[in-house]
Design a protein around this motif. Structure first.
Motif, PDB file in Angstrom:
ATOM      1  N   SER A 219      19.157  -3.191  12.375  1.00 42.59           N
ATOM      2  CA  SER A 219      18.883  -2.139  12.945  1.00 42.59           C
ATOM      3  C   SER A 219      18.264  -1.991  14.095  1.00 42.59           C
ATOM      4  O   SER A 219      18.579  -1.331  15.052  1.00 42.59           O
ATOM      5  N   MET A 220      17.268  -3.081  14.319  1.00 45.19           N
ATOM      6  CA  MET A 220      16.797  -3.372  15.663  1.00 45.19           C
ATOM      7  C   MET A 220      17.714  -3.828  16.743  1.00 45.19           C
ATOM      8  O   MET A 220      17.607  -3.248  18.017  1.00 45.19           O
ATOM      9  N   THR A 271      12.191   5.159  18.871  1.00 51.88           N
ATOM     10  CA  THR A 271      12.904   4.673  17.715  1.00 51.88           C
ATOM     11  C   THR A 271      12.669   3.342  17.495  1.00 51.88           C
ATOM     12  O   THR A 271      12.486   2.726  16.562  1.00 51.88           O
ATOM     13  N   SER A 272      12.761   2.609  18.654  1.00 48.27           N
ATOM     14  CA  SER A 272      12.595   1.078  18.820  1.00 48.27           C
ATOM     15  C   SER A 272      10.999   0.967  18.383  1.00 48.27           C
ATOM     16  O   SER A 272      10.691  -0.101  17.662  1.00 48.27           O
ATOM     17  N   LEU A 273      10.199   1.649  18.680  1.00 49.75           N
ATOM     18  CA  LEU A 273       8.700   1.489  18.317  1.00 49.75           C
ATOM     19  C   LEU A 273       8.495   1.504  16.901  1.00 49.75           C
ATOM     20  O   LEU A 273       7.875   0.834  16.073  1.00 49.75           O
ATOM     21  N   ALA A 367      22.947   7.961  17.932  1.00 50.04           N
ATOM     22  CA  ALA A 367      23.300   6.671  17.916  1.00 50.04           C
ATOM     23  C   ALA A 367      22.323   5.652  17.808  1.00 50.04           C
ATOM     24  O   ALA A 367      22.425   4.924  16.903  1.00 50.04           O
ATOM     25  N   TRP A 368      21.368   5.861  18.458  1.00 47.29           N
ATOM     26  CA  TRP A 368      20.209   4.696  18.467  1.00 47.29           C
ATOM     27  C   TRP A 368      19.278   5.318  17.392  1.00 47.29           C
ATOM     28  O   TRP A 368      18.255   4.415  17.111  1.00 47.29           O
ATOM     29  N   ALA A 369      19.309   6.428  17.016  1.00 47.06           N
ATOM     30  CA  ALA A 369      18.320   6.873  16.138  1.00 47.06           C
ATOM     31  C   ALA A 369      18.743   6.617  14.553  1.00 47.06           C
ATOM     32  O   ALA A 369      18.120   6.457  13.511  1.00 47.06           O
ATOM     33  N   LEU A 370      20.044   6.651  14.420  1.00 51.40           N
ATOM     34  CA  LEU A 370      20.970   6.320  13.108  1.00 51.40           C
ATOM     35  C   LEU A 370      20.283   5.150  12.412  1.00 51.40           C
ATOM     36  O   LEU A 370      20.177   4.907  11.201  1.00 51.40           O
ATOM     37  N   PRO A 371      20.126   3.914  13.105  1.00 51.84           N
ATOM     38  CA  PRO A 371      19.643   2.773  12.400  1.00 51.84           C
ATOM     39  C   PRO A 371      18.370   3.025  11.845  1.00 51.84           C
ATOM     40  O   PRO A 371      17.941   2.308  10.868  1.00 51.84           O
ATOM     41  N   LEU A 378       9.617  10.824  13.056  1.00 51.42           N
ATOM     42  CA  LEU A 378       9.275  10.308  14.434  1.00 51.42           C
ATOM     43  C   LEU A 378      10.506   9.538  15.280  1.00 51.42           C
ATOM     44  O   LEU A 378      10.713  10.056  16.280  1.00 51.42           O
ATOM     45  N   PRO A 379      11.275   8.610  14.577  1.00 52.61           N
ATOM     46  CA  PRO A 379      12.237   8.054  15.400  1.00 52.61           C
ATOM     47  C   PRO A 379      13.505   9.123  15.644  1.00 52.61           C
ATOM     48  O   PRO A 379      14.418   8.889  16.734  1.00 52.61           O
TER      49      PRO A 379
END
Length: 425
Positions: A219-220, A271-273, A367-371, A378-379
């Motif tokens: 996911s990351m 999202t990465s955080l 797309a980068w929030a879905l993981p 929050l994400p």
């Protein structure tokens, strides 16, 4: 009343709320497992004062070294000079295009110095992220005041002015393109600090997850990869960015300056955080689908911008989707009285909707929030924020174009009736 709300109440609220929001987001991720519900139900005033991030020497060193390196890369790396769009007062700013090389060099320096030479921990940005957010917020507020005073007393060009409303002028800015000699402040802040800081932050977050769990979850990997592809595209297309609303028409005040220095840092990376402490292992098919959605969205967004740029670069002597482009010749006057003209594209992506390119931008954020899946809001905050921002921007852009092009814009709206989503809006 509407003008008062838009030009005074709204800007004042945003300037008071957004710095606080950054701290809340960081505390939610670091203290409350990414749950905003837990933050608001469990956080007390005394606890908030105790844990609120303070500026630190470490944060100052990280920000200072990064800012100096990026200034040097912007000035010293080779790149061609681009003449930007003519401003409303007839000026034409210049830009040095070395973004792709600066992007590769920046990430190479960070990865090499941390993973390679072990000069510092790859997770150093995560370890001091709360302090960084507070430090850069305070600096940006002071810098915005400096830009206001500079614009009032020492403007770089005729592209400046005040409304007489200090709150709005501080928020919106006084100058369109502030310079220190030949050093382009707007390009430096937007592209070399805000956009270049973004990939360094998310790569550091990836490194922190590896340090905590001994591996990086898929996911990351997917979340980071989609963002890095988008940022790489941004720098490849950097010359096109200087033809967007942010650069051409938005003055350089709190809205843009604080936004690129602080909001990109604290919100675009949310999202990465969140994923640092949530190493979600996705089904491989789901992971590939998320990445594919991101890449397709990036391509559509890029292709839309490329169509318009190619049209104007060739004067319409090109093809769009294999056909001769449909255009409207729109004439306008700058404030110095010089008559100019632009071609408005009515085919390709620009015939689907007047701002259809915002749709793939929103889908990219999805797309980068879905993981991160759907356990917490929050994400997904960036997706909601970006949607509101772009729908509001489409309205502002329509008003600006209507005032600029007059009857030509009315004709364009008749031929392309939908603003963003065809058949709906």
């Amino acid at each position: 009343m509407r003008s008062f709300l838009r030009r005074t109440v709204g800007p004042l609220f945003l300037m008071l709320a957004t710095p606080i929001a950054l701290g809340v987001f960081w505390l939610t991720a670091s203290e409350y497992d990414g749950s905003l519900m837990r933050f608001f139900t469990e956080m007390s005033a005394s606890r908030l004062v105790e844990v609120w991030p303070r500026p630190s020497l470490a944060a100052i060193e990280i920000i200072g070294i990064f800012a100096i390196v990026e200034a040097l890369l912007m000035q010293l790396l080779p790149g061609k000079t681009l003449l930007g769009p003519v401003t409303p007062t007839g000026n034409q700013p210049t830009y040095k295009l070395n973004g792709p090389l600066a992007f590769v060099t920046t990430l190479g320096l960070f990865v090499g110095a941390s993973w390679g030479l072990h000069l510092f921990s790859p997770g150093v940005v995560y370890d001091h992220f709360g302090e960084i957010l507070t430090t850069v917020t305070l600096f940006a507020l002071c810098f915005c005041l400096f830009l206001y005073l500079k614009g009032v007393y020492f403007p770089s060009s005729s592209d400046h002015g005040r409304s007489g409303n200090f709150i709005f002028d501080f928020f919106w800015g006084v100058e369109l393109h502030p310079h220190f000699g030949k050093f382009n402040v707007k390009q430096y802040a937007n592209c070399r600090l805000g956009m270049m800081g973004w990939p360094v932050i998310i790569v550091s977050f990836l490194g922190k997850q590896q340090a905590l769990y001994g591996e990086v979850s898929n996911s990351m990997w997917v979340c980071t990869a989609v963002q890095l592809v988008y940022i790489a595209k941004f720098f490849y297309w950097e010359g096109g960015y200087f033809h967007t609303l942010d650069i051409m028409h938005d003055r350089f005040g709190y809205y843009i300056c604080w936004g690129v220095l602080c909001w990109i840092t604290g919100v675009y990376t949310l999202t990465s955080l969140y994923l640092v402490n949530h190493p979600i292992h996705l089904h491989p098919v789901y992971a590939v689908a998320c990445f594919a959605l991101g890449v397709i969205s990036i391509w559509i967004n890029y292709d839309a911008d490329a169509q318009r740029q190619r049209l104007r670069r060739t004067g319409g002597n090109t093809t769009i989707w294999g056909k001769k482009p449909e255009t409207i010749l729109a004439k306008y006057k700058t404030s110095d009285g010089v008559e100019r003209e632009n071609l408005l594209l009515v085919s390709g992506w620009w015939g689907v909707a007047r701002h259809f390119h915002y749709v793939p931008e929103i889908m990219l954020s999805v797309a980068w929030a879905l993981p991160a899946l759907f356990h917490n809001f929050l994400p997904w905050f960036y997706v909601v924020y970006l949607s509101i921002l772009l729908f509001d921007r489409s309205g502002r852009d329509d008003k600006r174009c209507s005032a600029k092009y007059g009857e030509s814009w009315k004709e364009y709206c008749k031929r392309v009736p939908y603003r963003i989503i065809p058949g709906i809006y």
